[in-house]
Design a protein around this motif. Structure first.
Motif, PDB file in Angstrom:
ATOM      1  N   ALA A 224      -1.041  -3.481   7.378  1.00  0.00           N
ATOM      2  CA  ALA A 224      -1.718  -4.409   8.284  1.00  0.00           C
ATOM      3  C   ALA A 224      -0.941  -4.613   9.583  1.00  0.00           C
ATOM      4  O   ALA A 224      -1.513  -4.703  10.663  1.00  0.00           O
TER       5      ALA A 224
ATOM      6  N   ARG B 172      -5.983  -7.693   0.768  1.00  0.00           N
ATOM      7  CA  ARG B 172      -4.856  -8.613   0.773  1.00  0.00           C
ATOM      8  C   ARG B 172      -5.230  -9.915   0.079  1.00  0.00           C
ATOM      9  O   ARG B 172      -4.483 -10.456  -0.721  1.00  0.00           O
TER      10      ARG B 172
ATOM     11  N   ILE C 114      -4.754   8.888   0.393  1.00  0.00           N
ATOM     12  CA  ILE C 114      -5.504   8.103   1.376  1.00  0.00           C
ATOM     13  C   ILE C 114      -5.379   6.616   1.062  1.00  0.00           C
ATOM     14  O   ILE C 114      -5.564   6.194  -0.073  1.00  0.00           O
ATOM     15  N   ARG C 115      -4.987   5.849   2.058  1.00  0.00           N
ATOM     16  CA  ARG C 115      -4.705   4.429   1.853  1.00  0.00           C
ATOM     17  C   ARG C 115      -5.808   3.549   2.424  1.00  0.00           C
ATOM     18  O   ARG C 115      -6.371   3.895   3.443  1.00  0.00           O
ATOM     19  N   PRO C 116      -6.033   2.398   1.899  1.00  0.00           N
ATOM     20  CA  PRO C 116      -5.575   1.962   0.590  1.00  0.00           C
ATOM     21  C   PRO C 116      -6.443   2.577  -0.491  1.00  0.00           C
ATOM     22  O   PRO C 116      -7.634   2.719  -0.313  1.00  0.00           O
TER      23      PRO C 116
ATOM     24  N   ARG D 255      10.201   0.926   1.863  1.00  0.00           N
ATOM     25  CA  ARG D 255       9.480  -0.328   2.054  1.00  0.00           C
ATOM     26  C   ARG D 255      10.252  -1.569   1.685  1.00  0.00           C
ATOM     27  O   ARG D 255       9.807  -2.663   2.005  1.00  0.00           O
TER      28      ARG D 255
ATOM     29  N   THR E  45       0.846  -1.182   0.000  1.00  0.00           N
ATOM     30  CA  THR E  45       0.000   0.000   0.000  1.00  0.00           C
ATOM     31  C   THR E  45       0.890   1.243   0.000  1.00  0.00           C
ATOM     32  O   THR E  45       1.926   1.277   0.654  1.00  0.00           O
ATOM     33  N   GLY E  46       0.477   2.239  -0.769  1.00  0.00           N
ATOM     34  CA  GLY E  46       1.236   3.483  -0.807  1.00  0.00           C
ATOM     35  C   GLY E  46       2.534   3.417  -1.576  1.00  0.00           C
ATOM     36  O   GLY E  46       3.368   4.317  -1.500  1.00  0.00           O
TER      37      GLY E  46
ATOM     38  N   GLN F 168       3.013   6.817   3.611  1.00  0.00           N
ATOM     39  CA  GLN F 168       3.016   5.619   2.780  1.00  0.00           C
ATOM     40  C   GLN F 168       2.450   4.414   3.508  1.00  0.00           C
ATOM     41  O   GLN F 168       1.751   3.590   2.948  1.00  0.00           O
ATOM     42  N   LYS F 169       2.797   4.303   4.785  1.00  0.00           N
ATOM     43  CA  LYS F 169       2.567   3.039   5.467  1.00  0.00           C
ATOM     44  C   LYS F 169       1.475   3.058   6.525  1.00  0.00           C
ATOM     45  O   LYS F 169       1.274   2.064   7.208  1.00  0.00           O
ATOM     46  N   TYR F 170       0.760   4.162   6.645  1.00  0.00           N
ATOM     47  CA  TYR F 170      -0.119   4.250   7.815  1.00  0.00           C
ATOM     48  C   TYR F 170      -1.229   3.196   7.812  1.00  0.00           C
ATOM     49  O   TYR F 170      -1.801   2.889   8.842  1.00  0.00           O
ATOM     50  N   ALA F 171      -1.540   2.658   6.647  1.00  0.00           N
ATOM     51  CA  ALA F 171      -2.620   1.654   6.603  1.00  0.00           C
ATOM     52  C   ALA F 171      -2.071   0.238   6.452  1.00  0.00           C
ATOM     53  O   ALA F 171      -2.793  -0.671   6.060  1.00  0.00           O
TER      54      ALA F 171
ATOM     55  N   THR G 246       9.040   0.520  -2.525  1.00  0.00           N
ATOM     56  CA  THR G 246       9.594   1.871  -2.438  1.00  0.00           C
ATOM     57  C   THR G 246      10.842   1.862  -1.565  1.00  0.00           C
ATOM     58  O   THR G 246      11.165   0.863  -0.927  1.00  0.00           O
TER      59      THR G 246
ATOM     60  N   ASP H 293      -0.557  -5.674   1.592  1.00  0.00           N
ATOM     61  CA  ASP H 293      -0.269  -5.595   3.026  1.00  0.00           C
ATOM     62  C   ASP H 293      -1.127  -4.571   3.751  1.00  0.00           C
ATOM     63  O   ASP H 293      -0.770  -4.122   4.819  1.00  0.00           O
ATOM     64  N   SER H 294      -2.276  -4.208   3.163  1.00  0.00           N
ATOM     65  CA  SER H 294      -3.019  -3.142   3.811  1.00  0.00           C
ATOM     66  C   SER H 294      -3.844  -3.689   4.958  1.00  0.00           C
ATOM     67  O   SER H 294      -4.012  -4.890   5.138  1.00  0.00           O
ATOM     68  N   VAL H 295      -4.375  -2.760   5.732  1.00  0.00           N
ATOM     69  CA  VAL H 295      -5.149  -3.110   6.902  1.00  0.00           C
ATOM     70  C   VAL H 295      -6.493  -3.708   6.495  1.00  0.00           C
ATOM     71  O   VAL H 295      -7.167  -4.353   7.287  1.00  0.00           O
TER      72      VAL H 295
END
Lengths: 562, 530
Positions: B155, A157, A85-87, A178, A63-64, B150-153, A175, A150-152
């Motif tokens: 998992a 996912r 705004i993610r995702p 990351r 994500t991002g 970038q990473k706030y969301a 990135t 890998d998002s919340v």
């Protein structure tokens, strides 16, 4: 059978089975099962069916990491939505050349996702696939903008993983911040194990950091067996259109176009990825079979627990009927109140005629009928206690055994919910015993009709004869001790004499056998009502044994064809 | 007793009850207890604030910015920080020894009474980093979560940490670092999205934008940390949040295992079960015999004396080898009586009694979680056999009223004899009047009562009185027998209940009391505020 047919067969088997009981490998096996079914449906089977179809390149990553921006930059137009705004991407987006449209509009690939055209309005869903055409993309290659790995958001996912499994080719985006994350590397390891064609894009690299980061990432890729994958570094910053500047994106675009233009290269990519995917899929066999074997073992253990507990109950009841212990206590006592004790029997055995007369007097006496009813009631009580408590003991034993197996909570809860209450069971038991007693009395009545003894029977009390017959049925003395044998034995002999006097030996033996069997038959049915919720719970799990065999066969076929 | 002491006592009770009944060491409670005790001895020490987050979020840069000195290493390659670094304004060795942080730096520029700890990342491929970070996140007083655009969301940070820390809001700061990289137009939306994401996970707190590069928000952050350090509450708050989380999780596990809030600490009435047990042991026969024996004896005492010899010679109790009347016989017959055949329970009555005990225990323990309940049921079942075995003896020893000889029996007896004698005297008198001539006896005319001669009145009146006495007595004797049966039933039930106390009810009650205590402790700990 060809390989695609064998694989189709495997898919059918896998789609129809499950790992419903928790076991050591059940969860993992279920994951693998779902993945394999998806991969077969989404990629392997359609790819076998049409090797010349356009390649699908999935743009996947964290994500991002700027996947959507990258897709837009490749096409030089804003097609995929990009945001801080993610995702951002929830609904996957498939971009293809207008000429290739017919390959994607039907459900050939990714049949589980509903097609939506273009940038449809409204809530985006994880069950949809948006289709967009673009002249900027050469024929023979489609780009799939995937949600993040890998998002919340868990559905993202799951979907991302499914899409990556459906790809001929991965464009993996990470990135500078990351590239050392653990989650993407799990995916990259998967790619390496499947020998998939992959390009790695290192996005958003701050100016000046590129050499150090590039070297570090190259080393990591080498360690993981992905040293041959082309690595494209794209530095931070967008042009005035909000896209990656042309110069930065050109190497990646060129690489993709190279594959798309050359039919031979395309076929090679498809074949390499396909063969890797099938190998990987077949390697799941061991885990799936372990899982299936566990299921079979557990279910048969659970079934064994039920059978054992209820067989034990049936055995106890049969033994209780046979060994005379049922007579102990109240029944014997009430009977003796009527007919007196041992000395009567002694005189009877020594053949004193007057004793028979006295017996007859006892049995005929109208005032005594109530006493015989009391004996019958005592027997009713005893039998009722016996079957109800044995059924409950079997239930408790089964529950305990299941609980100790662990992981069977759902089965147990389901089964326990289906059990009747103690009151219901007690009432059913009472009904059973009364019906049996009625049958017994009818039997005596019928026996009488067929003989000249009818008049004789009528002069006797049916209740007295019924009570006597019941005593005879339960009067085998093997379970009694010492004095009990004398008393019970005497009692039984007494009862038997009376009956023989009325019906004759054969009839008495026949009636007692028939009555005992009828009782056991009814008892089996009674116990069956209590064991059936447990059996039902196991039945609802399904035929794990059949699944296991079909699965083994399907894998064997596929492996042979490969 | 301070709040902390009370919480420690409760926690201790939870741990020991739980360990006793679930048969495994409660590591979580034990380590919480240890930390709580350390907290008692170190109140007033420095507050420890850890900077936690993903790799590349800029934890080290932010720590440097807060202290105002370049201490933590910053680099473009990932992950940079692999072991924690503690920065404080003075030597706080003791606290850091407890936390096992070897890398320490003393900077006079750091806020007072505060230890800033730059943690390794929580999400890189370096497993050692993730482990070390997790260990210190568990023990710190204040948690500073450093997120980035970038990473706030991701998992990892949400699922492994934030979602499980809904009780920790008071000791937690959530920052979005590198805010300078977000275009001004998207900034507000981004912060709103982060806040909403956290709110969905049960974390209601303000998300602060910061930038180690431009210095935005750094001063405010430093001030908040310094403020927390000055108040010296963070350590206790952290412990209470951990305890609350632990208690809620524990309760969740109990409910997951089918446990629920204990209804009542009082056990239900055991006498229906005791009656079933008594019946299973053959009590009905004995009670019937005792009743019949009473009636027999009563009638023998109160019936017309001249016909008393008619009727059964054997006392119903004697036939059961019970209640032998002569002391001498008891020793001899008593021996046999214990194993006496007739009163032994049938197998079915015995298993019915044992099923009744099981049902009773099941009902009593309905709200206890499964593994524990299984033990309760097992214990009770194991002791049921002992209880049933002792019932024979209880029945033998119950007073069956065999020696009862109420005073009114004797009075009636006396009256029966007197009336009988009167009737006989009347008869003799009448005979003498009528046949006296033969014997040459001349009696005077009998006295007249009204118009009836006295002898006739004596004869008829005596007989009528005898009959009336017999009828009346038999009514009272039946009543007495009923009372006796009731009394014996009550005695047996009471004795069996008494016997059951020791074998089944007391352990059951103790177990249920433990469960109620556990639940009460958890309910208190779930809301504890130190």
């Amino acid at each position: 059978m060809s390989l695609p047919e064998a694989l189709e067969n495997l898919r059918r088997v896998l789609a129809g089975m499950a790992f419903p009981v928790p076991s050591a490998h059940a969860e993992d096996a279920e994951e693998i099962r779902k993945d394999i079914v998806h991969q077969l449906e989404d990629y392997i089977l359609p790819r076998y069916a049409s090797l010349d179809a356009p390649l699908i390149a999935v743009v996947g990553g964290s994500t991002g990491s700027g996947k959507s921006t990258l897709v837009n930059s490749l096409l030089r137009q804003h097609i995929a939505r990009a945001s801080a705004i993610r995702p951002t991407t929830r609904r996957p987006l498939l971009i293809h050349n207008p000429e290739d449209a017919h390959w994607f509009t039907d459900s050939r690939v990714l049949p589980g996702l509903a097609r939506v055209s273009g940038q449809a309005e409204g809530e985006s869903s994880h069950n949809e696939l948006a289709l967009v055409t673009s002249e900027a993309l050469p024929q023979g290659l489609a780009l799939l903008d995937s949600p993040d790995i890998d998002s919340v958001v868990e559905e993202n996912r799951r979907l991302a993983f499914q899409l990556l499994s459906a790809a001929d080719l991965w464009v993996f985006v990470t990135t500078a911040a990351r590239y050392a994350d653990a989650v993407p590397w799990v995916m990259l390891d998967e790619a390496a194990s499947r020998d998939i064609v992959i390009a790695v894009v290192l996005d958003r690299v701050p100016l000046g950091d590129a050499p150090a980061v590039r070297a570090d990432l190259m080393a990591r890729l080498g360690e993981r067996g992905l040293g041959n994958a082309p690595l494209f570094v794209i530095s931070e910053g967008l042009d005035e259109d909000g896209l990656v500047p042309r110069d930065n994106i050109e190497p990646l675009r060129g690489w993709l176009e190279g594959i798309a233009r050359d039919a031979g290269a395309r076929a090679n990519v498809a074949r390499q990825t396909l063969s890797g995917a099938v190998d990987k899929l077949l390697s799941g066999q061991e885990l799936l079979m372990t899982g299936a074997n566990e299921q079979v073992a557990i279910v048969s253990q659970l079934r064994g627990d039920v059978e054992h507990a209820f067989a034990q109950a049936e055995k106890e009841i049969t033994a209780g009927l046979a060994d005379g212990t049922l007579l102990r206590g109240e029944v014997l006592e009430r009977w003796q109140e009527i007919v007196g004790t041992g000395d009567l029997m002694k005189r009877l055995e020594s053949g004193v005629a007057s004793v028979r007369d006295r017996l007859s007097a006892i049995f005929r006496g109208r005032g005594k009928d109530r006493d015989f009813v009391q004996v019958e009631e005592a027997i009713e009580d005893t039998l009722l206690d016996l079957i109800v408590s044995q059924a409950e003991e079997a239930i408790a034993d089964t529950q305990l055994a299941w609980e100790q197996r662990g992981g069977t909570r759902d089965c147990l809860v389901q089964a326990s919910a289906g059990l009747r209450s103690h009151e219901e069971r007690y009432n059913a038991g009472a009904r059973l015993v009364r019906e049996w007693q009625r049958e017994l009395l009818e039997m005596i009545g019928n026996e009488g009709q067929s003989r000249r003894a009818t008049a004789k029977i009528l002069s006797w009390s049916v209740n007295a004869l019924g009570a006597a017959l019941m005593i005879v049925i339960f009067a085998s003395t093997s379970g009694l001790t010492g004095g009990e044998v004398a008393v019970a034995g005497g009692t039984a002999v007494l009862a038997e004499r009376v009956l023989e006097a009325v019906f004759g030996d054969d009839a008495v033996r026949r009636m007692s056998t028939k009555a005992r069997e009828s009782f056991l038959e009814r008892t089996r049915e009674f116990l069956g009502t209590d064991s059936s919720p447990f059996e039902q719970a196991l039945e609802d799990i399904g035929e794990v044994g059949l699944w296991r065999d079909a699965l083994a066969q399907a894998f064997e076929q596929a492996t042979r064809e490969k | 007793m301070s709040k902390l002491d009370k919480a420690i006592a409760s926690l201790e009770s939870v741990a020991s009850i739980g360990e006793q009944h679930f048969h495994e060491t409660d590591e979580q409670a034990r380590s919480l207890l240890q930390r709580a005790r350390v907290r008692v001895s170190t109140t007033g020490d420095a507050t420890i604030a850890v900077f936690a987050g993903a790799t590349g979020s800029g934890k080290s840069s932010l720590v440097n910015a807060v202290v105002g000195e370049e201490i933590a290493r910053v680099a473009p390659t990932r992950p940079t920080t692999s072991s924690p670094l503690a920065i404080s304004s003075r030597d706080v060795g003791a606290s850091l020894d407890v936390l096992d942080i070897p890398h320490r730096y003393i900077s006079p520029a750091a806020p007072e009474n505060l230890v800033l700890v730059d943690l390794p990342d929580i999400d890189s491929t370096e497993e050692a980093n993730r482990r070390e970070a997790a260990r210190l996140i568990k023990q710190a007083d204040v948690l500073v979560w450093v997120l980035d655009p970038q990473k706030y969301a991701d998992a990892v940070v949400h699922e492994d940490y934030l979602r499980t820390m809904t009780e920790h809001v008071k000791v937690m700061l959530v920052l979005v670092n590198q805010i300078d990289k977000v275009p001004a137009t998207e900034r507000e939306g981004l912060l709103k999205d982060v806040t909403a994401l956290l709110a969905r996970e049960g974390l209601k707190l303000d998300v602060q934008p910061v930038s180690a590069v431009t210095g935005e928000g750094v001063a405010a952050l430093r001030e908040r940390l310094a403020d927390m350090a000055a108040k010296k509450r963070a350590g206790l708050e952290r412990i209470s949040a951990d305890i609350r989380t632990y208690a809620a999780g524990y309760q969740g596990r109990i409910e997951n295992e089918g446990g629920s809030e204990p209804r009542s600490r009082k056990l239900a009435d055991f006498s229906p079960v005791a009656r079933k047990i008594a019946k299973g042991a053959g009590a009905n026969i004995v009670i019937d015999a005792a009743g019949a024996s009473y009636i027999r004896r009563g009638k023998k005492s109160t019936r017309w004396p001249l016909t008393r010899w008619i009727g059964s010679k054997v006392d119903p109790l004697a036939r059961l080898h019970l209640g032998s009347f002569k002391k001498k016989e008891i020793s001899v017959e008593g021996e046999q009586a214990i194993g006496a055949s007739s009163v032994r329970a049938s197998a079915s009555a015995r298993s019915a009694a044992s099923a009744a005990v099981r049902r009773y225990t099941e009902d009593a323990s309905a709200d206890v979680p499964r593994p524990w309940r299984r033990d309760i049921l097992g214990d009770s079942q194991a002791h049921t056999d002992t209880l049933l075995d002792s019932c024979d003896q209880i029945i033998q020893q119950t007073d069956l009223g065999q020696n009862a000889h109420p005073l009114w029996w004797r009075l009636v007896n006396l009256l029966q004899w007197l009336s009988t004698l009167a009737a006989i005297a009347g008869l003799v008198w009448l005979l003498l009047i009528h046949f006296g001539e033969w014997l040459k006896i001349q009696l005077p005319d009998p006295p007249m009562i009204s118009i009836v001669p006295l002898p006739a009145l004596m004869l008829v009146g005596g007989l009528v009185l005898c009959l009336l006495l017999s009828l009346l007595s038999s009514v009272f004797i039946k009543r007495g027998a009923k009372r006796l049966r009731k009394r014996i039933t009550k005695d047996m039930t009471a004795s069996i209940t008494r016997e059951a106390r020791g074998h089944i009810l007391d352990p059951l009650e103790a177990s249920l009391k433990d469960y109620a205590q556990l639940w009460a402790d958890l309910a208190y700990l779930k809301k504890v505020q130190l």
